[in-house]
Each structure stands twice: as structure tokens, then as C-alpha cells.
Design a protein around this motif. Structure first.
Motif, PDB file in Angstrom:
ATOM      1  N   SER A  81       0.818  -1.124  -0.054  1.00  0.00           N
ATOM      2  CA  SER A  81       0.551   0.248  -0.255  1.00  0.00           C
ATOM      3  C   SER A  81       0.916   0.899   0.062  1.00  0.00           C
ATOM      4  CB  SER A  81      -1.016   0.264   0.905  1.00  0.00           C
ATOM      5  OG  SER A  81      -1.916   1.059   1.340  1.00  0.00           O
ATOM      6  N   PRO A  82       0.863   1.860  -1.535  1.00  0.00           N
ATOM      7  CA  PRO A  82       1.080   3.390  -1.398  1.00  0.00           C
ATOM      8  C   PRO A  82       0.718   4.209   0.026  1.00  0.00           C
ATOM      9  CG  PRO A  82      -0.313   3.142  -2.461  1.00  0.00           C
ATOM     10  CD  PRO A  82      -0.754   2.409  -1.801  1.00  0.00           C
ATOM     11  N   VAL A  83       0.592   4.080   0.780  1.00  0.00           N
ATOM     12  CA  VAL A  83      -0.484   5.141   1.953  1.00  0.00           C
ATOM     13  C   VAL A  83       0.851   4.689   2.947  1.00  0.00           C
ATOM     14  CG1 VAL A  83      -2.175   5.565   2.871  1.00  0.00           C
ATOM     15  CG2 VAL A  83      -2.412   4.899   1.111  1.00  0.00           C
ATOM     16  N   ASN A  84       0.657   3.362   3.437  1.00  0.00           N
ATOM     17  CA  ASN A  84       1.315   2.882   5.420  1.00  0.00           C
ATOM     18  C   ASN A  84       1.738   1.642   5.180  1.00  0.00           C
ATOM     19  OD1 ASN A  84      -0.660   0.785   4.541  1.00  0.00           O
ATOM     20  ND2 ASN A  84      -1.789   1.591   6.214  1.00  0.00           N
ATOM     21  N   GLY A  85       2.690   1.500   3.814  1.00  0.00           N
ATOM     22  CA  GLY A  85       3.663   0.654   3.920  1.00  0.00           C
ATOM     23  C   GLY A  85       3.218  -0.384   3.710  1.00  0.00           C
ATOM     24  N   ASN A  86       1.968  -0.994   4.162  1.00  0.00           N
ATOM     25  CA  ASN A  86       1.492  -2.428   4.506  1.00  0.00           C
ATOM     26  C   ASN A  86       1.505  -3.607   3.460  1.00  0.00           C
ATOM     27  OD1 ASN A  86       0.617  -1.778   7.432  1.00  0.00           O
ATOM     28  ND2 ASN A  86      -1.238  -1.008   6.713  1.00  0.00           N
ATOM     29  N   LEU A  87       2.242  -4.802   3.472  1.00  0.00           N
ATOM     30  CA  LEU A  87       2.521  -5.831   2.470  1.00  0.00           C
ATOM     31  C   LEU A  87       0.785  -6.438   2.119  1.00  0.00           C
ATOM     32  CD1 LEU A  87       4.761  -7.231   1.118  1.00  0.00           C
ATOM     33  CD2 LEU A  87       4.446  -8.586   2.438  1.00  0.00           C
ATOM     34  N   GLN A  88       0.559  -6.266   0.677  1.00  0.00           N
ATOM     35  CA  GLN A  88      -0.415  -7.139   0.524  1.00  0.00           C
ATOM     36  C   GLN A  88      -0.264  -8.817  -0.032  1.00  0.00           C
ATOM     37  OE1 GLN A  88      -3.427  -5.246   0.629  1.00  0.00           O
ATOM     38  NE2 GLN A  88      -2.902  -3.251   1.650  1.00  0.00           N
ATOM     39  N   ALA A  89       1.004  -8.507  -0.741  1.00  0.00           N
ATOM     40  CA  ALA A  89       1.487 -10.400  -0.885  1.00  0.00           C
ATOM     41  C   ALA A  89       2.855  -9.978  -1.500  1.00  0.00           C
ATOM     42  CB  ALA A  89       0.507 -10.127  -2.602  1.00  0.00           C
TER      43      ALA A  89
END
Length: 460
Positions: A81-89
Motif C-alpha cells: 500500500s503506498p499510503v502506509n507501506g503495508n505488505l499486501q502480497a
């Protein structure tokens, strides 16, 4: 000691950029608050590891559910996610199952923004290309959480080249065609729907000395967002070439830029200007219609420029490279707005154009043009009085004109005398006396002229 002078940078407008370096770090740079502010690093995602260096990046820049894709040196492809950097896959590259990732690294990555209507919002489609030309187009279902497994993936694979090394892979704005090129590989265009080659360039002719320059393309970019037939490419022999697929297979224009290899090119939004950066840190803009140099950007870069990105809304571009600096430039004055030192070699940079939209959602932050109708509808505001006065003055003028028109019409309606018999006797006598006075004046004037002539005739 030599005299030195410091140059104050004017600062850049509010923006947000993400950089990718050789240690696998993603750094978020933001310019907040004022109209001309200094950008700073606000977040750093990841741990430093040279084996996880980021070699390619792509962003789906949209307001709802944006996605960021990065390709690492070890062959992993991560969706964040470019908002918070959370890994999606996290997906291993399918084309590297039987090959060492370092020997066949990924050189191109593109996340597709346009999805089919039947597909769900969690579906992500991306394209990857390696140095050996192994191109893969995959669609995966992003899990709701990290504990869930990735959904079934559909993929299509083909080879973009038979020999040589691919150094770049670009997808046009319509996301229907892909452009490939590299060392020993002429630039070629593929149809992504059918996975077939549509067009292949031909080598330029020999020069006047009979010298043939070998094929070595380092970068390329499509021109404009509406036409995939025109693109510009840079070579390792400091040459910029313009191709038109509908015209011919050889370049329709080529020109040299300085003395080092072209490392990055980017097109402007209008499709008429391009920005070129080379291995010695020179950055300039050209009019691609004539090949004329518009100007060089003020401020010397000390290292190779590896990425140039044009902001989709603001009149600025960003450049980064091996001198560890991210620089924001004004495209109109070609002046350096602000540099940011980031400590590592930078490979790529992207803009997040929806950074400011979070503030515009609030009613207090709406632009004045949208709030203008409320002020106009209120009749008690003092600002509306001059408009009423102007309207009243125009209405008054209209009434005067109307009255004058009525009077002239009434005059036309009055009976006009046809001859002197209808004029009263007193008025007729006055008219006759006036005529007599005029006749007497004319007669006296003629007599004076005769006397002067007589005097002149008596002269010898």
C-alpha cells in the motif's frame, strides 16, 4: 581559500514522492504545509539488505485502493500500500524457477490500472520482464490479510528476444502494448492481448565514414497518452532517437546529447517535450518535434541519473540517481527547487499525485469556486451591492432611451406643414426678415470686394 557562495533553493509545492534504493529501502518524501516548502523524509519502509535491492517499481496512482509494486533483486515481487507501506502480497517470479535470480534479474515491472468490469476489486494484474527476455503477465487475487493464501493466478509467458539482454520494458497509457529493448536487442512492440510481436525496429544506416554503431538501447518512453505509435529511446552512445511505428522502421529523428550514455528519458504530458538524463549527471529538455534543445536544468548532478518522472498535475519533475540525491525541478524555469539527500544509490522514483486530496474532502478546505454560489444567493451581503447598483444604472439608462424613442415617435406622428400657407402670419414675417438680413450681409460683402478690386486697378 576559494570564494564560495550558497544558493538558496526556493522550495517546492506540496507533494509526495517515493524512492527506491540499492539496499531495498522505500523512503517517503513529503513537502507539507506552505506553498514553497522543503521536502523531508517522513517514513522509511523495510530493512537494509543488498540482496533485496529494488530493481523496478510501479504504482497504481488512484484515490481509492492505490497499489505499489516493487521487484527485488532476489526475484520477489511485492505488492504494498503506498499510503502506509503495508505488505499486501509477495509473489516469486514464475520465470525464475529454474534460473538463478541474480543471473536473470527483473528489469521491468508494470501494474495494470485498468481492470475488466467482471473482475473484483482485489484482483491485481502485473507484467514482468527479465534480462533474458522472459516476459510474464499474471493476475492474482490479493488476500484480505497476510495469513490468507494468494488466490489462483492466471498467467501468459513469452520471450521478448531471441538473443541479447533486455534492459527496459515499458507499457503505454492504454495498457495494450509493451515496448522492449536492450543491448543487442532492437526496440520492438508487442500486443499484450495476443502476446505477439507487432513491430520491430531496423538498425540505422552507416555514417559517412562507414562506421556502424552496434545496437545498445538503455531506456525508452512513450510520447503522450493517446498514441502508442510514437516513442523516444536513448542509446549507450549518447544518442536520442525518435520512432514512429506508422512511418518506418528506422528512426525518423536522432540527435546527440553530450558525451556519455543516455540513462533515462521521460515524456511531458503534452507529448511535445522530453527530459533526458545521462551518465554524467546532465539533465536537459528537448522539443521532440524539431530536436531543438530547449535548455539545460540549472544545477549540476554529480552522478548518473537513473530515473526521471513528470508529476501528473504540478509543473515539476523529479530525478534521482547514483549521487544519492532526489531533486525536484521546475519545468518552466528549469531551476532546482529542492534537493533531498537519501544516503543510498537510488534506482527509481514515483509520485503520489493524490497526496493533497485528503485535505480537500473537508468542507472547510473546498476551493472558493465551489463556495461561490452560496455567497451569490445571499442578498444581505455587502459584496452584492455594487452589482445591484450597476443593474439599476443600466435600467435607468434603458428608461431614458425608451423615453427618447417615444418622444421621437410622437414627433413623427405630429402633422407637418407641407407649404408656407399653413404657417401662421407672425412666424412667416419673422422668417422673411431673417432672409432679408442674410441677403443684406451678402450684398455688403460683395460691395467691399468690388471697392478693393477698383483700388488695385488704379495702380500703375
Amino acid at each position: 581559500m576559494p570564494r564560495t557562495s550558497t544558493v538558496d533553493n526556493p522550495g517546492c509545492p506540496p507533494l509526495r514522492a517515493l524512492t527506491f534504493d540499492s539496499l531495498g529501502l522505500i523512503k517517503v518524501i513529503e513537502a507539507r504545509g506552505q506553498e514553497k516548502s522543503v521536502p523531508k523524509v517522513v517514513e522509511t519502509w523495510g530493512e537494509p539488505d543488498s540482496t533485496r535491492a529494488i530493481v523496478a517499481a510501479s504504482i497504481i496512482d488512484r484515490l481509492s485502493e492505490p497499489l505499489l509494486g516493487v521487484a527485488r533483486k532476489n526475484g520477489l515481487i511485492e505488492i504494498l500500500s503506498p499510503v502506509n507501506g503495508n505488505l499486501q502480497a509477495s509473489i516469486p517470479n514464475a520465470s525464475q524457477t529454474d534460473v538463478c535470480p541474480e543471473s536473470d534479474a527483473i528489469v521491468g515491472l508494470h501494474l495494470f490500472r485498468k481492470q475488466s468490469i467482471e473482475s473484483s476489486s482485489r484482483l491485481c494484474t502485473f507484467l514482468t520482464c527479465t534480462i533474458k527476455g522472459r516476459t510474464t503477465m499474471r493476475s492474482i487475487e490479493i488476500p484480505q490479510s497476510q495469513t490468507d493464501s494468494i488466490g489462483d493466478a492466471t498467467e501468459a509467458t513469452w520471450n521478448a528476444c531471441g538473443s541479447g539482454d533486455i534492459l527496459f520494458a515499458k507499457v503505454d497509457a492504454s495498457e495494450c502494448y509493451a515496448l522492449f529493448g536492450g543491448k543487442g536487442v532492437e526496440v520492438n512492440i508487442w500486443d499484450l492481448h495476443t502476446s505477439s510481436k507487432l513491430w520491430n525496429a531496423k538498425s540505422p544506416v552507416k555514417n559517412s565514414l562507414g562506421i556502424f554503431s552496434p545496437t545498445w538501447f538503455t531506456c525508452a518512453s512513450f510520447l503522450g497518452n493517446e498514441d502508442h505509435r510514437k516513442f523516444v529511446s536513448g542509446t549507450n552512445f549518447h544518442q536520442v532517437r525518435l520512432y514512429d511505428v506508422s512511418a518506418q522502421r528506422r528512426p525518423i529523428m536522432s540527435f546527440d546529447f553530450r558525451e556519455t550514455a543516455i540513462k533515462s528519458v521521460a515524456g511531458d504530458l503534452d507529448g511535445h517535450a522530453i527530459y533526458v538524463g545521462n551518465g554524467s549527471g546532465d539533465l536537459a529538455s528537448f522539443d521532440i518535434r524539431t530536436g531543438k534543445l530547449l535548455g539545460s536544468f540549472i544545477g549540476k548532478c554529480s552522478g548518473s541519473i537513473r530515473s526521471i518522472v513528470r508529476h501528473p498535475e504540478l509543473p515539476v519533475i523529479a530525478s534521482c540517481g547514483l549521487d544519492n540525491y532526489l531533486r525536484i525541478w521546475d519545468i518552466n524555469s528549469r531551476q532546482l527547487l529542492s534537493p533531498v539527500f537519501l544516503k543510498q544509490h537510488l534506482h527509481d522514483v514515483v509520485f503520489d499525485s493524490y497526496y493533497r486530496n485528503g485535505k480537500e474532502v473537508a468542507p472547510a478546505d473546498l476551493p472558493q469556486q465551489e463556495q461561490a454560489p452560496d455567497n451569490i444567493s445571499d442578498g444581505t451581503d455587502e459584496g452584492a451591492l455594487p452589482a445591484k447598483r450597476k443593474k439599476a444604472s443600466t435600467m435607468h439608462k434603458g428608461n431614458k432611451n425608451l423615453k427618447s424613442r417615444k418622444i421621437s415617435k410622437n414627433k413623427d406622428l405630429l402633422p407637418q406643414p407641407k407649404d408656407f400657407s399653413e404657417i401662421p402670419d407672425r412666424v412667416a414675417e419673422e422668417m422673411v426678415s431673417v432672409k432679408r438680413k442674410k441677403a443684406s450681409k451678402v450684398h455688403s460683402g460683395s460691395e467691399k470686394v468690388k471697392k478693393k478690386i477698383g483700388k488695385n486697378s488704379d495702380l500703375p
